[in-house]
Design a protein around this motif. Structure first.
Motif, PDB file in Angstrom:
ATOM      1  N   PRO A  12      89.525 107.672  31.654  1.00  0.00           N
ATOM      2  CA  PRO A  12      90.186 106.764  32.599  1.00  0.00           C
ATOM      3  C   PRO A  12      91.574 107.261  32.992  1.00  0.00           C
ATOM      4  O   PRO A  12      92.203 108.032  32.256  1.00  0.00           O
ATOM      5  CB  PRO A  12      90.285 105.454  31.805  1.00  0.00           C
ATOM      6  N   LYS A  13      92.044 106.825  34.137  1.00  0.00           N
ATOM      7  CA  LYS A  13      93.363 107.211  34.635  1.00  0.00           C
ATOM      8  C   LYS A  13      94.164 105.940  34.918  1.00  0.00           C
ATOM      9  O   LYS A  13      94.082 105.381  36.016  1.00  0.00           O
ATOM     10  CB  LYS A  13      93.243 108.089  35.878  1.00  0.00           C
ATOM     11  N   ILE A  25     108.600 109.630  31.383  1.00  0.00           N
ATOM     12  CA  ILE A  25     107.185 109.991  31.500  1.00  0.00           C
ATOM     13  C   ILE A  25     106.561 109.148  32.600  1.00  0.00           C
ATOM     14  O   ILE A  25     106.666 107.918  32.588  1.00  0.00           O
ATOM     15  CB  ILE A  25     106.436 109.749  30.177  1.00  0.00           C
ATOM     16  N   GLU A  26     105.955 109.801  33.558  1.00  0.00           N
ATOM     17  CA  GLU A  26     105.221 109.116  34.609  1.00  0.00           C
ATOM     18  C   GLU A  26     103.928 109.890  34.838  1.00  0.00           C
ATOM     19  O   GLU A  26     103.935 111.003  35.351  1.00  0.00           O
ATOM     20  CB  GLU A  26     106.034 109.033  35.903  1.00  0.00           C
ATOM     21  N   THR A  27     102.814 109.306  34.415  1.00  0.00           N
ATOM     22  CA  THR A  27     101.529 110.008  34.471  1.00  0.00           C
ATOM     23  C   THR A  27     100.408 108.970  34.415  1.00  0.00           C
ATOM     24  O   THR A  27     100.620 107.818  34.800  1.00  0.00           O
ATOM     25  CB  THR A  27     101.429 111.022  33.302  1.00  0.00           C
ATOM     26  N   THR A  28      99.237 109.362  33.970  1.00  0.00           N
ATOM     27  CA  THR A  28      98.162 108.412  33.692  1.00  0.00           C
ATOM     28  C   THR A  28      97.719 108.585  32.245  1.00  0.00           C
ATOM     29  O   THR A  28      97.843 109.685  31.669  1.00  0.00           O
ATOM     30  CB  THR A  28      96.945 108.607  34.620  1.00  0.00           C
ATOM     31  N   VAL A  29      97.208 107.503  31.649  1.00  0.00           N
ATOM     32  CA  VAL A  29      96.722 107.546  30.275  1.00  0.00           C
ATOM     33  C   VAL A  29      95.291 107.011  30.226  1.00  0.00           C
ATOM     34  O   VAL A  29      94.786 106.455  31.206  1.00  0.00           O
ATOM     35  CB  VAL A  29      97.639 106.743  29.322  1.00  0.00           C
ATOM     36  N   ASP A  30      94.664 107.166  29.072  1.00  0.00           N
ATOM     37  CA  ASP A  30      93.237 106.895  28.951  1.00  0.00           C
ATOM     38  C   ASP A  30      92.891 105.477  28.518  1.00  0.00           C
ATOM     39  O   ASP A  30      91.714 105.135  28.398  1.00  0.00           O
ATOM     40  CB  ASP A  30      92.607 107.901  27.975  1.00  0.00           C
TER      41      ASP A  30
END
Length: 362
Positions: A12-13, A25-30
């Motif tokens: 998942p994003k 931190i700026e991203t996607t996590v699971d």
């Protein structure tokens, strides 16, 4: 708080934005729990009492120490791989000396961004140790260190490139590194290596060389060194996969021993026997490797290893940390640092951090 993905092939994003020890931190996590950990738990916001209490209990159990591989695997299984990676990163930056080192690195990085960095003079010779397969594919992976060498020389620092067998075993390459160090007996030295160079440097400094041979060695910069091996090699070590891999190795005229020397079983036994002299400052630089920051080059290997816990696309995160060392964490990076769009600036920030650490009067 969300459900853990059942398949590593469909991560998942979930967008996330927060700070880990001052690093944005700026991203996607699971998983929603990874998002909560970064955005709420680390910020002291008690938005989900049950999960917050569970995290409190986990951190109480860990105290100030780093979680083990098995503990991270369990956290990943119970919650998510990104929760485990964030907990590892948080605990890593709590280790003695690491908070100040991380701040110093970020301060140098900000100065480089602003064009205000100054590079002090130094008499050190920087020994550069390339990574695996650096001749044929180093321009893609960064294993040839071509760009960092150019940047270091441009900044006024002298480098010496150690020409390893690009497909050599850890043991064979350690012998080459040992000879190179002995050939510079009257120079102050810093040794730098990434990935497969890490265990070879560790073997040279920690066993093959006498402490008296290392009087002039000031520091070792371990850039994502696979010190305790890579599960990727293990994956091809038995059954039909080993047969197919052996045929590939034979067809390409490679040396199977080189790959076996990077297996986790052999690497962990070797790792346990090594003792680097205490006067050598050891610095690790490793990617936090959240799922949203995995490069295309690392993705297949990262997915392969997710069931074992947080990894950087080639090794498990705890296996990248040298004994008696200090660490700089690089969010937005995985094992393949050349994929990082900021790698040039980070290279110079690392250089400044190490030079000022070993020459504090500069």
């Amino acid at each position: 708080m969300g459900t853990r993905p059942s398949s590593c092939a469909s991560v998942p994003k979930i967008p996330v934005q927060g700070q880990l020890h001052g690093y944005p931190i700026e991203t996607t996590v699971d998983d929603e729990r990874a998002k909560y950990y970064l955005e709420n738990y680390l910020a002291g916001k008690r938005e989900h009492p049950t999960f917050h209490q569970h995290l409190d209990a986990l951190h109480h159990q860990l105290g100030e120490r780093l979680p083990t591989r098995q503990e991270l695997k369990e956290i990943a299984k119970q919650m998510s791989v990104d929760v485990a990676a964030l907990i590892f990163g948080h605990q890593l930056l709590k280790q003695p000396g690491n908070p100040a080192l991380q701040r110093q690195f970020l301060d140098h990085l900000n100065k480089i961004h602003a064009g205000k960095a100054q590079f002090p003079k130094s008499d050190v010779l920087i020994l550069i140790v390339p990574g695996f397969d650096y001749v044929q594919n180093g321009h893609l992976t960064g294993a040839d260190f071509a760009r960092p060498r150019h940047l270091l020389n441009q900044a006024g620092y002298e480098t010496y490139f150690i020409p390893l067998d690009p497909l050599g075993s850890v043991e064979a390459n350690a012998e080459v590194i040992t000879d190179a160090i002995l050939n510079h007996p009257h120079r102050n030295l810093v040794i730098v290596g990434a990935s497969s160079a890490g265990p070879a440097i560790h073997l040279s400094l920690g066993k093959l060389l006498r402490p008296s041979d290392l009087d002039q060695m000031k520091a070792w910069l371990n850039l994502g060194g696979i010190l305790q091996g890579t599960p990727v090699v293990d994956h091809f070590s038995s059954g039909l996969k080993r047969l197919v891999f052996s045929l590939i190795v034979w067809a390409k005229d490679w040396n199977m021993r080189s790959f076996e020397s990077m297996s986790t079983a052999i690497s962990r036994r070797r790792f346990a026997t090594l003792r680097v002299p205490e006067h050598i400052a050891i610095f690790n630089y490793l990617g936090l490797s959240l799922s949203g920051d995995i490069s295309n080059f690392a993705r297949d290997k990262y997915l392969l290893m997710r069931k074992k816990g947080p990894n950087d696309g080639l090794s498990l995160l705890p296996d990248l940390v040298a004994p008696n060392s200090q660490s700089i964490l690089a969010p937005r990076s995985d094992h393949f640092f050349a994929e990082d769009p900021e790698i040039d600036d980070k290279t110079l920030a690392l250089l400044l951090t190490i030079i000022t650490r070993i020459s504090p009067s500069q």
